[in-house]
Design an enzyme around this catalytic site. Structure first.
Site, short mmCIF file in Angstrom:
data_model
loop_
_atom_site.label_atom_id
_atom_site.label_comp_id
_atom_site.label_asym_id
_atom_site.label_seq_id
_atom_site.Cartn_x
_atom_site.Cartn_y
_atom_site.Cartn_z
N ASP A 216 -2.31 6.48 -3.43
CA ASP A 216 -1.13 5.84 -2.84
C ASP A 216 -0.72 4.66 -3.70
O ASP A 216 -1.27 4.44 -4.79
CB ASP A 216 -1.38 5.45 -1.38
CG ASP A 216 -2.35 4.28 -1.25
OD1 ASP A 216 -3.17 4.09 -2.17
OD2 ASP A 216 -2.30 3.56 -0.22
N ASP B 82 -5.72 2.54 -2.96
CA ASP B 82 -6.90 2.40 -2.11
C ASP B 82 -7.09 3.64 -1.22
O ASP B 82 -8.06 3.72 -0.48
CB ASP B 82 -6.85 1.13 -1.27
CG ASP B 82 -5.74 1.10 -0.22
OD1 ASP B 82 -4.86 2.00 -0.25
OD2 ASP B 82 -5.75 0.19 0.63
N ASP C 217 -1.12 1.45 -3.88
CA ASP C 217 -2.07 0.48 -4.41
C ASP C 217 -3.43 1.10 -4.69
O ASP C 217 -4.40 0.41 -4.97
CB ASP C 217 -2.20 -0.74 -3.49
CG ASP C 217 -2.91 -0.43 -2.18
OD1 ASP C 217 -2.91 0.75 -1.75
OD2 ASP C 217 -3.47 -1.36 -1.58
N SER D 79 0.82 -1.21 0.00
CA SER D 79 0.00 0.00 0.00
C SER D 79 0.85 1.27 0.00
O SER D 79 1.59 1.53 -0.93
CB SER D 79 -0.96 -0.03 1.18
OG SER D 79 -1.94 0.97 1.09
#
Length: 432
Positions: free
Chosen positions: A236, A240, A238, A101
């Site tokens: 960010d 999410d 990933d 992430s």
């Protein structure tokens, strides 16, 4: 049952060290296959573009096919994209995402989704934890295949969520954090008619989240101001999480985003965490919108949404969940919904931001060798006394970190930083 390998959002740690080395990843793959799939059923897998993701995907796939599971690899895609494809693909009984992430490239992690594209409960993670540690017997040999075209299915979902919106040349910038949304974000918003300036969308395996994206919006702020753009969108690694920048170059965090979506959609309630600003809560109250606070972590936001029935939830850090569209935080999906609001309301992002007056907020970390020390009577008495002195004009929150031997001291008050430092200094004495 223990779930010690799992944090607030899957397994995460330094790549190359157990459980994120080859042996550990094979064990995780075998465990996921054993728990979620019968022989010859299919699991979907993907990763973000950090340099360790390719090997981890390969090791996880090895473990899965040793369980007789067939695997579809879709390559690099945002975490919410993997969740969406898992839900929509009738053939998929689970989804596995390799990502850390918002963390630096040295880290990585594994997130698992069930057949509905939902994150796992503590109970299910505990079962998975046991299978990882105890091992699983072979069940035959599955097969692996690659299908990069599924990414287009997710892109179409994002575009269609705009319900025919045409941005008519709206000038905006998107910072993809050199992460999983690189290329995808620009295509989605260009398809909607926007004039897109793309930032940090050239991953090299190590530059993910490096002075860019949702965790560092400085370059995006400058780009928006200098080029007089309508909005800046920061994701960010990933994708999410979402942070926005208004036309004045001011950051618009998750609390503001939740406020805008709640008011524009005429909702009666929002689920957010204990970290959301008191000013955000007060602004919602003026609109007769209830705030339900839960523990930090989007998994707890999802639990709050399920129990409250509210249609919007998220975190100050930028996880925004629209459960009627997708049951996980999705930065691009939330950004599409925000530009819909701007187009329909005729108000700029700055106009919306100015409707919310946030209290100054400060966060200080202190060493915490034993979490139980926060429950000592003298600690509780001290915190209660400090809270009483605020007389409803601020908040104090003390909580243990979920990943480090630290206590997070959060203070909201007109003199937040000074008060936070004072409280942290005293707490260090009390928990030492």
């Amino acid at each position: 049952m223990s779930r010690e390998l799992f944090g607030t959002d899957g397994v995460r740690g330094l790549a190359g060290k157990y459980p994120l080395d080859d042996e550990g990843a094979v064990s995780i793959g075998r465990a996921v296959g054993a728990l979620f799939a019968e022989a010859e059923q299919r699991i979907i897998i993907a990763g973000d573009p950090r340099e360790s993701s390719i090997d981890l995907v390969e090791s996880l796939t090895k473990g899965l096919i040793e369980q007789g599971v067939n695997v579809t690899n879709v390559g690099v895609i945002p975490t919410p994209g993997l969740a969406y494809l898992t839900r929509e693909g009738d053939e998929f009984v689970a989804g596995v995402m390799v990502t850390a992430s918002h963390n630096p490239y040295e880290y990585n992690g594994v997130k698992v989704f069930d057949a509905n594209g939902d994150k796992l409960s503590d109970e299910t993670e505990a079962k998975l934890n046991g299978l990882i540690e105890d091992g699983t017997p072979d069940r035959g040999q599955g097969e692996a295949s690659q299908d990069d075209q599924l990414i287009k299915t997710y892109e179409d979902f994002l575009v269609n969520s705009a319900e025919g919106l045409n941005l008519n040349g709206m000038a905006l910038a998107i910072d993809s954090a050199n992460g999983a949304a690189s290329g995808i974000a620009e295509r989605v918003f260009s398809h909607l008619g926007a004039q897109v300036t793309a930032l940090s969308d050239s991953p090299d395996g190590r530059n993910i989240n490096d002075k860019c994206g949702a965790t560092n919006t400085a370059a995006l702020e400058e780009t928006v101001k200098v080029n007089k753009l309508s909005i800046g969108i920061a994701l960010d690694g990933d994708a999410d999480r979402l942070m926005l920048v208004d036309e004045q170059g001011r950051q618009v965090n998750g609390d503001y985003i939740l406020y805008i979506l709640a008011v524009a959609r005429k909702l009666n309630g929002v689920v957010a965490t204990v970290m959301s600003n008191l000013g955000f809560e007060q602004s919602l109250a003026k609109q007769d919108i209830e705030l339900d606070r839960v523990n930090v972590g989007d998994r707890y936001v999802l639990e709050g949404l399920a129990s409250s029935g509210f249609k919007l939830g998220g975190e100050q850090s930028g996880h925004i969940i629209l459960p009627e569209l997708l049951a996980t935080g999705d930065g691009m999906l939330a950004a599409v919904q925000i530009v819909r609001v701007l187009a329909a309301s005729g108000k700029s992002l700055a106009d919306w931001r100015d409707e919310v007056t946030m209290l100054p907020q400060a966060l200080v970390n202190i060493a915490l060798p034993d979490k139980a020390r926060l429950d000592q009577p003298e600690v509780k008495s001290f915190v209660e006394g400090q809270t009483t002195q605020l007389a409803g004009n601020g908040r104090i929150l003390i909580r243990p970190s979920g990943t480090e031997p630290l206590a997070r001291v959060m203070v909201e008050a007109p003199d937040a930083q000074a008060l936070a430092t004072k409280i942290a200094d005293r707490l260090e004495e009390l928990v030492a």
